[in-house]
Structures are given as C-alpha cells and as structure tokens.
Motif scaffolding. Structure first.
Motif, PDB file in Angstrom:
ATOM      1  N   GLU A 124      -4.532  -0.988   4.888  1.00  0.00           N
ATOM      2  CA  GLU A 124      -4.869  -0.046   3.819  1.00  0.00           C
ATOM      3  C   GLU A 124      -5.277  -0.783   2.540  1.00  0.00           C
ATOM      4  OE1 GLU A 124      -2.732   3.622   1.706  1.00  0.00           O
ATOM      5  OE2 GLU A 124      -1.909   3.110   3.670  1.00  0.00           O
ATOM      6  N   GLY A 157       1.270  -3.273   4.252  1.00  0.00           N
ATOM      7  CA  GLY A 157       0.162  -2.306   4.365  1.00  0.00           C
ATOM      8  C   GLY A 157      -1.185  -2.999   4.309  1.00  0.00           C
ATOM      9  N   THR A 216      -8.720  -2.598   2.964  1.00  0.00           N
ATOM     10  CA  THR A 216      -9.792  -1.597   3.024  1.00  0.00           C
ATOM     11  C   THR A 216     -10.062  -1.058   1.617  1.00  0.00           C
ATOM     12  OG1 THR A 216      -9.130  -1.022   5.251  1.00  0.00           O
ATOM     13  CG2 THR A 216     -10.508   0.588   4.097  1.00  0.00           C
ATOM     14  N   TRP A 217      -8.993  -0.783   0.875  1.00  0.00           N
ATOM     15  CA  TRP A 217      -9.179  -0.328  -0.520  1.00  0.00           C
ATOM     16  C   TRP A 217      -9.968  -1.368  -1.318  1.00  0.00           C
ATOM     17  CZ3 TRP A 217      -7.615  -2.803  -4.974  1.00  0.00           C
ATOM     18  CH2 TRP A 217      -7.898  -2.097  -6.167  1.00  0.00           C
ATOM     19  N   ALA A 219       0.848  -1.194   0.000  1.00  0.00           N
ATOM     20  CA  ALA A 219       0.000   0.000   0.000  1.00  0.00           C
ATOM     21  C   ALA A 219       0.886   1.248   0.000  1.00  0.00           C
ATOM     22  CB  ALA A 219      -0.909   0.002   1.218  1.00  0.00           C
TER      23      ALA A 219
END
Ligand code: SF4
Length: 342
Positions: free
Chosen positions: A257, A254, A260-261, A197
């Motif tokens: 992140e 990451g 979640t993306w 990320a």
C-alpha cells in the motif's frame, strides 16, 4: 536498480540556506519557529506546552537542542555516506515511541538525555567540525522533528562560521507541514521514512494516532520542495528526496500500500531505499508480531513489488547481518562500528 541520474553539471550547486542567511530570511524563520515553542506545535502532536519555560510535551524536550552524538556515519545510503561519511547529528528524544527503535538508548530515555542539552553555538561548532575536520559530505540531522527551531538556529549560527554542506533532514516523517514549510530552502535532502500504511499498527507500535495521514502529507511536501534526487559527479547527494521503507515482519509495514501510494501520489521516479535490516530491538522481542527478523520470502515479495511498480531509482539492501546495523550509543565516537554500507 538504476544509478541515480547525474545532473550535477547542470546545477552550479550552493545550498540555498546561504542566500536565505544573507537576505535575512533565515533569521526571520528562526524567530517564527522559536515563538511557536511557547505553545508547542512544532510536530503534529501539537502538545501546546511552553518549552521556553521548561514545560515538556510528548517528546520531553525543552528549548535547547539535545544532541546525543555527533559522528561520521558510514552506514547511510551510498549517496550520503560516500567515502568520508555523512556528518550525523543525532538528536536525543523523539516525537514517536517505536517499540522496535534501534536508537532507543537515545530516543526513549529522556531523563538520561537531559544532560546532553547543548546551546546552538556549540551545535554550530560541531557541524563545522564534521565539515572541516572530518570532511563529511553533508550534515545529517537524525530525528529532528521535535527540534526544528533549534536546528534552524544552529544553521543561522553556522553560516557565518563557514558552513557550506548540504543539510539532510533524516526523519520518521511524523512532521508538521507548518514546520516543514519553514525548512523550504534550508534542507537540501529529505531522508524520510515511510513506516506504516495502517494507523492501527502505527498506534500500537509507535504510539502515534494518525501517522499515515501526516507522513504522507509530509513526504508530498518534501518532494514539492526538493524534487527528485540530484547527485554530483562523485555520486553524492546534493538535493532531493529519498524515501526509506523498512520492511517489518508479518507485513506490518504495509509495503504494498505504501509503495503504491508513493508511485501514484509522489512519483514513480522517486528515489527509494528498501531496507531489510529490521531487528527486534528495544521492547519488540516481547511482542510476538515483531519478535523476529523478516523472512526471505517476506522480503522478496516487497522487491518483486518494487519492480512491478517501476520504482527504478534507489537502493535495495541485501538480506542478512541485521545485528550489524544495530548501533550502540554507549560507544559515543563510533556507535555504528560494525555497520556495512547499505
Ligand atoms: S515537538 Fe514535542 S512538545 Fe512540541 S508538539 Fe511535538 S511532541 Fe509535543
């Protein structure tokens, strides 16, 4: 996690590349892709070298495919390996340069790989061997991003020879959208890494400047093409996207992140494969941040997040036995001798 929904019955499935072959579109795709090798922009590096004349860019690969190993692979996700294995075609060289690459024997030693150049007809014959002789469930192109024209050329050769299996594009996701669009309807299953990320870590550990932007765009395009994972009555993948996330030590992947993306920008229903098997292979043992396997607490943090985000489709790899997942490509017929199913 839940089993993948079984929608096979509603899809009288035949890979779309068969229709593309008979319409002439497959051949047009090959011509467009091969023309781009004259000033190569096949992957996001856009080196601009003439691979048709033997010039090399970052991936050190010319106009013929380099095929390091062809073998059944029993260590992929269960929907790919099934009982007879995924028919793996490991391309040599890579458009990335990960310091922890498990496949470094074939991805990072381009001089040694040169002897493994293969014409597309021979590659097509190897694909038919995986299908007809070994009974593999799919053809799994591993590290294909720098060989997209060669891959499609081999499919063009293989269809009249009888190829019918779903094709899997097994990638680090540093892929060009222009190249991926040429694969629309050819690839049935995208098996895509979501590695970082942070562009800082991608630069430092994989020698890519802009991984996050390109990989996210690529994964969104893959999902647009194939959607969620569809399996047959035996649980074998026929079409769809699987996103792999290898958890790195010190939170370098990451995970929060990236996942979640994925939920927000792709779909909470996307199929994920969460992997604990990181091992400091290749040059990683000399880099303090990457010199160890992941801890139980690092992994449980990611698993908790998967639950919180509602990612219900896919697989979570057990902890332990990381060394069992390390291939040895000197053992050509069986580089994954000790691998257990994920
Ligand atoms: S495929 Fe190879 S030569 Fe072409 S742009 Fe990518 S790294 Fe450069």
């Amino acid at each position: 996690m839940h089993e993948i929904t079984r929608e096979w019955e509603q899809h009288l499935f035949q890979p779309e590349y068969i229709a593309l072959y008979y319409s002439g579109e497959l051949e047009r795709r090959v011509e467009r892709l091969e023309a781009r090798l004259a000033s190569c922009d096949i992957c996001p590096r856009e080196c601009g070298v003439n691979r048709l004349e033997g010039e090399h860019g970052f991936c050190h690969s010319g106009h013929l495919p380099i095929v390091a190993v062809v073998c059944p692979h029993h260590g992929e996700e269960p929907a790919l390996s099934g009982s007879k294995g995924s028919g793996a075609v490991f391309f040599g060289n890579c458009n990335m340069n990960c310091v922890y690459c498990q496949n470094y024997q074939i991805s990072q030693d381009w001089k040694k790989q040169q002897s493994k150049e293969m014409d597309s007809h021979t590659l097509a014959e190897r694909m038919l061997y995986l299908q007809d002789e070994l009974g593999c469930h799919n053809i799994n192109f591993v590290s294909p991003s720098h060989f997209v024209p060669q891959l499609v050329r081999a499919v063009l050769e293989a269809v009249p020879m009888g190829l019918r299996l779903p094709l899997v594009y097994n990638t680090s996701s540093y892929d060009s959208i222009k190249s991926l669009k040429e694969l629309d309807g050819i690839i049935s299953v995208y098996l895509a890494d979501l590695r970082y990320a942070s562009n800082k870590w991608a630069r430092r550990f994989s020698r890519v400047q802009d991984y996050v932007t390109h990989a996210r765009r690529a994964i969104a395009e893959m999902y647009r093409q194939v959607g969620g994972l569809i399996v047959d009555e035996s649980g074998l993948a026929q079409k769809g996207l699987i996103v792999r996330h290898l958890v790195l030590p010190n939170r370098l992947a990451g995970s929060g992140e990236s996942l979640t993306w994925l939920v927000n920008e792709v779909s909470p229903a996307v199929t994920v494969s969460i992997m604990s098997q990181y091992f400091p292979a290749h040059r990683a043992s000399q880099i303090s941040l990457l010199a160890r396997t992941i801890s139980a607490s690092e992994y449980s943090e990611v698993i908790k997040l998967v639950d919180e985000l509602g990612l219900e489709n896919g697989w979570v790899q057990e902890m332990g036995a990381q060394e069992d997942y390390l291939p040895d490509f000197e053992r050509k017929a069986e580089p994954f001798l000790s691998i257990a199913d994920t």
